[in-house]
Design an enzyme around this catalytic site. Sequence first.
Site, PDB file in Angstrom:
ATOM      1  N   CYS A 111     -16.007 -10.902  26.652  1.00  0.00           N
ATOM      2  CA  CYS A 111     -15.849 -11.986  25.537  1.00  0.00           C
ATOM      3  C   CYS A 111     -17.394 -12.667  25.719  1.00  0.00           C
ATOM      4  O   CYS A 111     -17.749 -13.745  24.941  1.00  0.00           O
ATOM      5  CB  CYS A 111     -14.879 -13.057  26.060  1.00  0.00           C
ATOM      6  SG  CYS A 111     -13.254 -12.252  25.903  1.00  0.00           S
ATOM      7  N   HIS A 253     -16.925 -20.324  23.751  1.00  0.00           N
ATOM      8  CA  HIS A 253     -15.940 -19.019  23.430  1.00  0.00           C
ATOM      9  C   HIS A 253     -14.680 -19.592  23.089  1.00  0.00           C
ATOM     10  O   HIS A 253     -14.105 -20.080  24.187  1.00  0.00           O
ATOM     11  CB  HIS A 253     -16.149 -18.036  24.655  1.00  0.00           C
ATOM     12  CG  HIS A 253     -15.011 -17.211  24.727  1.00  0.00           C
ATOM     13  ND1 HIS A 253     -14.653 -16.408  23.344  1.00  0.00           N
ATOM     14  CD2 HIS A 253     -14.219 -16.284  25.619  1.00  0.00           C
ATOM     15  CE1 HIS A 253     -13.717 -15.373  23.847  1.00  0.00           C
ATOM     16  NE2 HIS A 253     -13.369 -15.585  25.119  1.00  0.00           N
ATOM     17  N   ASN A 283      -8.233 -15.813  20.264  1.00  0.00           N
ATOM     18  CA  ASN A 283      -9.442 -15.478  21.094  1.00  0.00           C
ATOM     19  C   ASN A 283      -9.973 -13.862  20.386  1.00  0.00           C
ATOM     20  O   ASN A 283      -9.012 -13.053  20.385  1.00  0.00           O
ATOM     21  CB  ASN A 283      -9.091 -15.167  22.299  1.00  0.00           C
ATOM     22  CG  ASN A 283     -10.088 -14.592  23.150  1.00  0.00           C
ATOM     23  OD1 ASN A 283     -10.980 -14.360  22.840  1.00  0.00           O
ATOM     24  ND2 ASN A 283      -9.947 -15.063  24.790  1.00  0.00           N
TER      25      ASN A 283
HETATM   26  O1  UT7 Z   1     -11.413 -14.564  26.805  1.00  0.00           O
HETATM   27  C1  UT7 Z   1     -11.991 -14.324  27.755  1.00  0.00           C
HETATM   28  C2  UT7 Z   1     -11.550 -15.117  29.090  1.00  0.00           C
HETATM   29  N1  UT7 Z   1     -10.231 -15.473  29.047  1.00  0.00           N
HETATM   30  C3  UT7 Z   1      -9.744 -16.736  29.291  1.00  0.00           C
HETATM   31  O2  UT7 Z   1     -10.535 -17.597  29.518  1.00  0.00           O
HETATM   32  C4  UT7 Z   1      -8.252 -17.188  29.385  1.00  0.00           C
HETATM   33  C5  UT7 Z   1      -7.937 -17.955  30.718  1.00  0.00           C
HETATM   34  N2  UT7 Z   1      -6.565 -18.060  30.943  1.00  0.00           N
HETATM   35  C6  UT7 Z   1      -5.739 -18.632  30.212  1.00  0.00           C
HETATM   36  O3  UT7 Z   1      -6.157 -19.044  28.840  1.00  0.00           O
HETATM   37  C7  UT7 Z   1      -4.295 -19.020  30.580  1.00  0.00           C
HETATM   38  O4  UT7 Z   1      -4.471 -18.671  32.067  1.00  0.00           O
HETATM   39  C8  UT7 Z   1      -3.322 -18.057  29.960  1.00  0.00           C
HETATM   40  C9  UT7 Z   1      -3.213 -18.848  28.559  1.00  0.00           C
HETATM   41  C10 UT7 Z   1      -3.396 -16.680  29.887  1.00  0.00           C
HETATM   42  C11 UT7 Z   1      -1.803 -18.592  30.576  1.00  0.00           C
HETATM   43  O5  UT7 Z   1      -1.723 -20.061  30.712  1.00  0.00           O
HETATM   44  P1  UT7 Z   1      -1.315 -20.917  32.057  1.00  0.00           P
HETATM   45  O6  UT7 Z   1      -1.226 -22.097  31.678  1.00  0.00           O
HETATM   46  O7  UT7 Z   1      -2.484 -20.347  33.004  1.00  0.00           O
HETATM   47  O8  UT7 Z   1       0.146 -20.089  32.587  1.00  0.00           O
HETATM   48  P2  UT7 Z   1       0.336 -19.134  33.696  1.00  0.00           P
HETATM   49  O9  UT7 Z   1       0.005 -17.847  33.649  1.00  0.00           O
HETATM   50  O10 UT7 Z   1       0.351 -19.973  34.887  1.00  0.00           O
HETATM   51  O11 UT7 Z   1       2.131 -18.930  33.556  1.00  0.00           O
HETATM   52  C12 UT7 Z   1       2.788 -20.419  33.449  1.00  0.00           C
HETATM   53  C13 UT7 Z   1       4.425 -19.917  33.126  1.00  0.00           C
HETATM   54  C14 UT7 Z   1       4.720 -18.597  33.908  1.00  0.00           C
HETATM   55  O12 UT7 Z   1       6.078 -18.906  34.095  1.00  0.00           O
HETATM   56  P3  UT7 Z   1       6.571 -19.456  35.397  1.00  0.00           P
HETATM   57  O13 UT7 Z   1       6.343 -18.284  36.612  1.00  0.00           O
HETATM   58  O14 UT7 Z   1       6.003 -20.789  35.778  1.00  0.00           O
HETATM   59  O15 UT7 Z   1       8.087 -19.375  35.207  1.00  0.00           O
HETATM   60  C15 UT7 Z   1       4.655 -17.508  33.002  1.00  0.00           C
HETATM   61  O16 UT7 Z   1       5.358 -16.391  33.141  1.00  0.00           O
HETATM   62  O17 UT7 Z   1       4.496 -19.496  31.561  1.00  0.00           O
HETATM   63  C16 UT7 Z   1       4.838 -18.240  31.629  1.00  0.00           C
HETATM   64  N3  UT7 Z   1       4.102 -17.513  30.465  1.00  0.00           N
HETATM   65  C17 UT7 Z   1       4.738 -17.469  29.247  1.00  0.00           C
HETATM   66  N4  UT7 Z   1       5.752 -18.273  28.728  1.00  0.00           N
HETATM   67  C18 UT7 Z   1       6.012 -18.062  27.222  1.00  0.00           C
HETATM   68  C19 UT7 Z   1       3.108 -16.789  30.549  1.00  0.00           C
HETATM   69  N5  UT7 Z   1       2.783 -16.205  29.333  1.00  0.00           N
HETATM   70  C20 UT7 Z   1       3.679 -16.905  28.463  1.00  0.00           C
HETATM   71  C21 UT7 Z   1       4.026 -16.702  27.308  1.00  0.00           C
HETATM   72  N6  UT7 Z   1       4.939 -17.527  26.534  1.00  0.00           N
HETATM   73  N7  UT7 Z   1       3.340 -16.043  26.364  1.00  0.00           N
END
Ligand code: UT7
Length: 361
Positions: A111, A253, A283
């Site tokens: 990215c 980004h 993204n």
């Molecule tokens: O482009 C290169 C660089 N990339 C980035 O900078 C991306 C960086 N990361 C992010 O943007 C975020 O970490 C994500 C968008 C990928 C995820 O968001 P988050 O707020 O960090 O969520 P998380 O991974 O901590 O997950 C929170 C909860 C989990 O459920 P539990 O364990 O709390 O029950 C996940 O299983 O959300 C759940 N979850 C989802 N729920 C519905 C993860 N993905 C999804 C989804 N829909 N698509």
Amino acid sequence: MSECAVICGLGTCLPERIVTNEDLAASLDTSDEWIRTRTGIHRRRMVAPGTSTSDLAVSAGQAALVSGGQIADFVLLATTTPDRPCPATAPEVAHRLGLDEVPAVDVAAVCSGFVYALGLAEALVRAGACHQPLVIGAEVYTSIIDPQDRNTAVIFGDGAGAMLLRRGHREEPGAIRAVELGSAGAGSGLITVAAGGSRIPGHAQEVPREQRYFRMEGPEVYRQAVVRMTSSTRSVLDRVGWSPSTVQAFIGHQANQRILNSVADRLGIDARYRFGNIAEVGNTAAASIPLALADAAASGRIRPGSRTVLTAFGGGLTWGSAAVTWPDVVPKCLPPESPPAFRSSRVDRQADAVPTDPAPR
Ligand code: UT7
């Protein structure tokens, strides 16, 4: 006045197909509400089957050449999703742009790829190695995303953006005033497509699904993205002597709207000067910065002379930032090129015959 690279053209290419959050929620355990609130994404674009990164790159590159009204003498293609592991995609893109025989190379910094390629192009111009490099960021992320992985499938989209540079002066609009790049390979496992290289060859028998597709440790990448983009932006602003409160265009980004807000808040960038299009295109990795820039420029929100800062973070881990004064350019947009007709290797050998020296007299 000291010489530097100056931006003179901007082009983009987005596939026609729009995929909404609701569309994804029909086949994945997710919801429009989760995606909007956690990422800021409402929809993204996806290519039609058979369309590859080079098809988007050629269109964005052509659009930048039209916007800049000049030809290029070097092509740098930033991409995570080359058409194939070997050879690089950039020479084919150069050929399809009618730029045969110019140097052409892929830049692999995920990215951060566009900012890396911009930094390399700017250094090439200053070194006198070329005069008008074309910098392209193009991605078909849908080719590496696991449609069953809700952690990543809701985030990424396809697209391309390109910038034409020329030799100029530091004081004119469009000048690339400073670029700073960095990496931290200790975090290389946080964003991966594990198979398909020399460590785990793509032809290896029974490569597990986990290794065939893109995987990301979202929360740790999130944390690092905020820290790295904030410090990298601070460094580049220090180098040009601009305080964050004087920045008139901040383009990060388009990874996640929450990340972008956090970086801009920490830096103290005025909310009026934060631009992006993550809601519309998601993204798009190496394509995200030129796509966001083109949107902001086309709508008149970035004006010629605006103090503009670009910052990116991605797999590697890699990051980079650039400080530029915005040029007087009108961005152009073109639809994806059709894939070139299939050519067998035998036909290639005839069609691509190397020019021969004149026969000795
Ligand atoms: O482009 C290169 C660089 N990339 C980035 O900078 C991306 C960086 N990361 C992010 O943007 C975020 O970490 C994500 C968008 C990928 C995820 O968001 P988050 O707020 O960090 O969520 P998380 O991974 O901590 O997950 C929170 C909860 C989990 O459920 P539990 O364990 O709390 O029950 C996940 O299983 O959300 C759940 N979850 C989802 N729920 C519905 C993860 N993905 C999804 C989804 N829909 N698509």
